[in-house]
Design a protein around this motif. Structure first.
Motif, PDB file in Angstrom:
ATOM      1  N   ASN A   1      25.959   6.316 -16.696  1.00 19.17           N
ATOM      2  CA  ASN A   1      26.688   5.996 -17.107  1.00 19.17           C
ATOM      3  C   ASN A   1      27.598   5.958 -15.392  1.00 19.17           C
ATOM      4  N   HIS A   2      27.741   7.027 -15.198  1.00 18.35           N
ATOM      5  CA  HIS A   2      28.591   6.647 -14.254  1.00 18.35           C
ATOM      6  C   HIS A   2      28.010   5.992 -12.162  1.00 18.35           C
ATOM      7  N   LEU A   3      26.546   6.093 -13.130  1.00 16.88           N
ATOM      8  CA  LEU A   3      25.713   4.738 -12.057  1.00 16.88           C
ATOM      9  C   LEU A   3      26.546   3.519 -11.777  1.00 16.88           C
ATOM     10  N   MET A   4      26.196   3.605 -13.385  1.00 17.53           N
ATOM     11  CA  MET A   4      26.671   1.598 -13.519  1.00 17.53           C
ATOM     12  C   MET A   4      28.379   1.704 -12.965  1.00 17.53           C
ATOM     13  N   TRP A   5      29.221   2.436 -13.317  1.00 16.55           N
ATOM     14  CA  TRP A   5      30.217   2.387 -13.561  1.00 16.55           C
ATOM     15  C   TRP A   5      30.583   2.052 -11.970  1.00 16.55           C
ATOM     16  N   ILE A   6      30.226   3.323 -10.700  1.00 20.15           N
ATOM     17  CA  ILE A   6      30.427   2.906  -9.082  1.00 20.15           C
ATOM     18  C   ILE A   6      29.996   2.019  -8.985  1.00 20.15           C
ATOM     19  N   GLY A   7      28.759   1.337  -9.394  1.00 18.09           N
ATOM     20  CA  GLY A   7      28.264   0.033  -8.520  1.00 18.09           C
ATOM     21  C   GLY A   7      28.626  -0.804  -8.956  1.00 18.09           C
TER      22      GLY A   7
ATOM     23  N   ASP B   1      33.066  -5.140  -7.978  1.00 21.43           N
ATOM     24  CA  ASP B   1      34.040  -5.542  -8.803  1.00 21.43           C
ATOM     25  C   ASP B   1      35.441  -6.206  -7.356  1.00 21.43           C
ATOM     26  N   VAL B   2      35.407  -5.101  -6.498  1.00 17.15           N
ATOM     27  CA  VAL B   2      36.431  -4.590  -5.338  1.00 17.15           C
ATOM     28  C   VAL B   2      36.121  -5.371  -4.457  1.00 17.15           C
ATOM     29  N   GLY B   3      34.507  -5.272  -3.891  1.00 15.96           N
ATOM     30  CA  GLY B   3      34.222  -6.305  -3.145  1.00 15.96           C
ATOM     31  C   GLY B   3      33.040  -5.591  -2.073  1.00 15.96           C
ATOM     32  N   ALA B   4      32.341  -4.524  -2.610  1.00 18.43           N
ATOM     33  CA  ALA B   4      31.312  -4.435  -2.309  1.00 18.43           C
ATOM     34  C   ALA B   4      30.415  -3.548  -2.604  1.00 18.43           C
ATOM     35  N   MET B   5      29.705  -4.424  -2.345  1.00 21.04           N
ATOM     36  CA  MET B   5      28.234  -4.979  -2.826  1.00 21.04           C
ATOM     37  C   MET B   5      26.980  -3.581  -2.077  1.00 21.04           C
TER      38      MET B   5
ATOM     39  N   LYS C   1      51.769  -3.707 -14.457  1.00 22.06           N
ATOM     40  CA  LYS C   1      52.600  -3.929 -14.246  1.00 22.06           C
ATOM     41  C   LYS C   1      53.089  -3.974 -13.155  1.00 22.06           C
ATOM     42  N   GLY C   2      53.446  -5.117 -11.984  1.00 22.93           N
ATOM     43  CA  GLY C   2      54.161  -4.648 -10.567  1.00 22.93           C
ATOM     44  C   GLY C   2      53.187  -4.792  -9.952  1.00 22.93           C
ATOM     45  N   HIS C   3      51.510  -4.355 -10.216  1.00 21.58           N
ATOM     46  CA  HIS C   3      51.044  -5.306  -9.518  1.00 21.58           C
ATOM     47  C   HIS C   3      50.548  -6.265  -9.504  1.00 21.58           C
ATOM     48  N   MET C   4      49.594  -6.313  -8.040  1.00 23.54           N
ATOM     49  CA  MET C   4      48.696  -7.962  -7.281  1.00 23.54           C
ATOM     50  C   MET C   4      47.823  -8.327  -8.465  1.00 23.54           C
ATOM     51  N   LEU C   5      47.187  -9.625  -8.447  1.00 20.10           N
ATOM     52  CA  LEU C   5      46.729  -9.859  -9.661  1.00 20.10           C
ATOM     53  C   LEU C   5      45.119  -9.046  -9.274  1.00 20.10           C
ATOM     54  N   ALA C   6      45.040  -9.606  -8.050  1.00 19.31           N
ATOM     55  CA  ALA C   6      43.791  -8.861  -7.917  1.00 19.31           C
ATOM     56  C   ALA C   6      43.753  -6.850  -8.172  1.00 19.31           C
ATOM     57  N   ASP C   7      44.433  -6.421  -8.532  1.00 19.14           N
ATOM     58  CA  ASP C   7      44.342  -4.799  -8.784  1.00 19.14           C
ATOM     59  C   ASP C   7      43.829  -5.210 -10.280  1.00 19.14           C
ATOM     60  N   VAL C   8      44.025  -6.174 -11.004  1.00 23.90           N
ATOM     61  CA  VAL C   8      43.964  -6.156 -12.427  1.00 23.90           C
ATOM     62  C   VAL C   8      42.037  -5.315 -12.353  1.00 23.90           C
ATOM     63  N   VAL C   9      41.459  -5.665 -11.289  1.00 25.25           N
ATOM     64  CA  VAL C   9      40.071  -5.928 -11.639  1.00 25.25           C
ATOM     65  C   VAL C   9      39.799  -4.663 -10.654  1.00 25.25           C
ATOM     66  N   ALA C  10      40.837  -3.567 -10.062  1.00 22.00           N
ATOM     67  CA  ALA C  10      39.912  -1.946 -10.226  1.00 22.00           C
ATOM     68  C   ALA C  10      40.672  -1.584 -10.690  1.00 22.00           C
ATOM     69  N   VAL C  11      41.844  -1.617 -11.626  1.00 21.94           N
ATOM     70  CA  VAL C  11      42.861  -1.188 -13.137  1.00 21.94           C
ATOM     71  C   VAL C  11      41.190  -0.757 -13.857  1.00 21.94           C
TER      72      VAL C  11
ATOM     73  N   GLY D   1      38.248  -1.753 -13.506  1.00 26.91           N
ATOM     74  CA  GLY D   1      36.995  -0.741 -13.173  1.00 26.91           C
ATOM     75  C   GLY D   1      37.024   0.764 -13.280  1.00 26.91           C
ATOM     76  N   THR D   2      37.885   1.043 -13.179  1.00 28.78           N
ATOM     77  CA  THR D   2      38.698   2.479 -12.946  1.00 28.78           C
ATOM     78  C   THR D   2      38.843   2.937 -14.594  1.00 28.78           C
ATOM     79  N   MET D   3      38.669   1.857 -15.707  1.00 27.86           N
ATOM     80  CA  MET D   3      38.817   2.168 -17.297  1.00 27.86           C
ATOM     81  C   MET D   3      37.318   2.552 -17.439  1.00 27.86           C
ATOM     82  N   ASP D   4      36.541   1.646 -16.418  1.00 25.29           N
ATOM     83  CA  ASP D   4      34.886   1.695 -17.548  1.00 25.29           C
ATOM     84  C   ASP D   4      34.882   1.731 -18.551  1.00 25.29           C
ATOM     85  N   ILE D   5      35.304  -0.101 -18.596  1.00 26.31           N
ATOM     86  CA  ILE D   5      35.502  -0.930 -19.811  1.00 26.31           C
ATOM     87  C   ILE D   5      33.975  -1.148 -20.072  1.00 26.31           C
ATOM     88  N   VAL D   6      33.712  -0.734 -21.773  1.00 30.33           N
ATOM     89  CA  VAL D   6      31.907  -0.922 -22.116  1.00 30.33           C
ATOM     90  C   VAL D   6      32.859  -1.800 -23.561  1.00 30.33           C
TER      91      VAL D   6
END
Length: 417
Positions: A109-115, A120-124, A394-404, A406-411
């Motif tokens: 799970n964590h390997l899938m999440w970190i990848g 998503d954030v830009g590190a291919m 709330k209060g963050h930029m649109l690009a930060d939605v992707v980071a959030v 990602g950090t939730m590890d949503i399936v």
């Protein structure tokens, strides 16, 4: 007069960073988010209602398909709930096998999440590194169950079968020469346990590689430090669990607080964060991979020393061996009755929870004495996390939605179950 730039933006459900059919309705002031409204209901697979319409043992394969990155952990929660209802004791070897595969699943799970999070954030590059190790662990799944993902390996009363004495090998083909095939088969000469032991020996070096790529990476830190901060008090109020809760500094882990399977015999640490931001949750999950590796190596050591049964011998709950079933009329009847009618636990209600990779995965069952649950409710960790989306972005930029996200590890399989 300044131009008014208020937008209502649809994020998803067809979006490469949404991880499933997540639809976010974002109310924005320019590029700053004023409100985020997650819309759930574009998948809805009705797992709970399906499980209420068939015998208990028929629903184990449905559990794999909830959080389809943490397959065996979902099965574990379900079979534990039924075992509580029936009041059965699972053989010790089966408990160690379950513990080992729960931790293999956590690393998967964590390997899938970190990848995917890094992608998503830009590190291919990270994605390619993580999937290299996932292949070995997928082979472990396949060796015990025949399936790379939806294993249906856990059974009420134990596991489907014991660990194989021989690891499947790569065969010669026109795409690789003999030397490459021999090199790939080098660590497959022994049993599955030998293969897993070899993996645990080299995996810490792989985690070091991930950290070299990300932990001190300037761009990664700019995208994750201080983003989606959740205080410890607010994390508890929102019903967070798993790395989302531990990232906010609360050392709550069911494997330590309410030990199940063989966890009370395991030596491992609970990593916790300090700031409750995306970066801390990243560090927590990376350290969890190292701790899971420790647990797996302890399980391998114990399993090598202690043979024994891996499932109950009561054929009213666990099926007879297939060779016996084909030779003995009584065992054939047991087999037929078990797979057509199942078993009838006594009336009552029960809740069983496991520390799944994403948090507390719980199963509540209400039994009326029939061979299928009167009510089944799944406590999916991702559902509570997604509910916090609005205040995290709330209060963050649109690009930060992707980071959030990602950090939730949503399936989404478990969220819209």
């Amino acid at each position: 007069m300044p131009e008014i730039r208020n937008y209502t933006l649809n994020f998803g459900p067809q979006h490469p960073a949404a991880h499933g059919v997540l639809r976010l309705v974002l109310e924005m002031d320019g590029e700053v988010i004023e409100r985020a409204d997650p819309h759930i209901g574009l998948l809805h697979r009705a797992t709970e209602k399906l499980a209420e319409s068939k015998p208990f043992n028929h629903s184990i394969p449905y559990m794999d398909r909830l959080d389809y990155v943490s397959m065996m952990c979902n099965e574990h929660g379900y079979v534990m709930a039924i075992e509580k209802l029936l009041g059965v004791e699972v053989p010790e070897r089966a408990l160690y096998i379950r513990t080992m595969f729960d931790e293999i699943t956590r690393i998967l799970n964590h390997l899938m999440w970190i990848g995917t999070h890094a992608l998503d954030v830009g590190a291919m590059t990270m994605f390619l590194y993580a999937f290299r190790e996932r292949e070995d662990l997928m082979d472990c799944y396949e060796a015990v169950s025949g399936a790379r993902m939806h294993a249906a390996y856990y059974r009420v009363g134990g596991v489907y079968r014991d660990l194989p004495d021989e690891m499947p090998k790569h065969e010669n083909n026109k795409f690789r020469n003999d030397a490459e095939i021999a090199q790939k088969n080098e660590n497959r000469q022994g049993s599955l346990l030998d293969f897993i032991e070899d993996f645990t020996d080299r995996f810490p070096r792989m985690v070091d590689e991930y950290e070299t790529l990300l932990t001190d990476n300037r761009i990664w830190k700019q995208r994750t430090v201080g983003i989606g901060v959740v205080s410890p008090e607010r994390a508890m109020q929102l019903g967070f669990s798993g790395p989302m809760l531990r990232g906010s500094g609360i050392a709550w882990d069911l494997r330590k607080k309410q030990p199940y399977a063989a966890y009370r015999n395991m030596d491992f640490d609970i990593p916790v964060g300090h700031n409750g931001d995306c970066y801390d949750r990243y560090l927590v999950r990376v350290e969890e991979m190292r701790q899971s590796n420790r647990i797996i190596s302890q399980c391998v050591e114990w399993l090598k020393r202690n043979p024994g049964p891996v499932i109950l011998s009561d054929h009213k709950i666990a099926p007879p061996h297939r060779t016996g079933m084909k030779e003995d009329m009584e065992e054939l009847i047991h087999h037929f009755k078990l797979f057509t009618e199942g078993y009838c636990p006594p009336p009552g209600e029960v809740y069983a929870a496991v520390e799944a990779p994403k948090g507390e995965f719980g199963i509540y069952i209400l039994s009326d004495g029939a061979n299928k649950p009167y009510r089944l409710k799944i406590r999916a960790p991702g559902f509570a996390h997604l509910a916090a989306m609005n205040e995290m972005v709330k209060g963050h930029m649109l690009a930060d939605v992707v980071a959030v996200i990602g950090t939730m590890d949503i399936v989404f399989g478990e969220i819209d179950r």
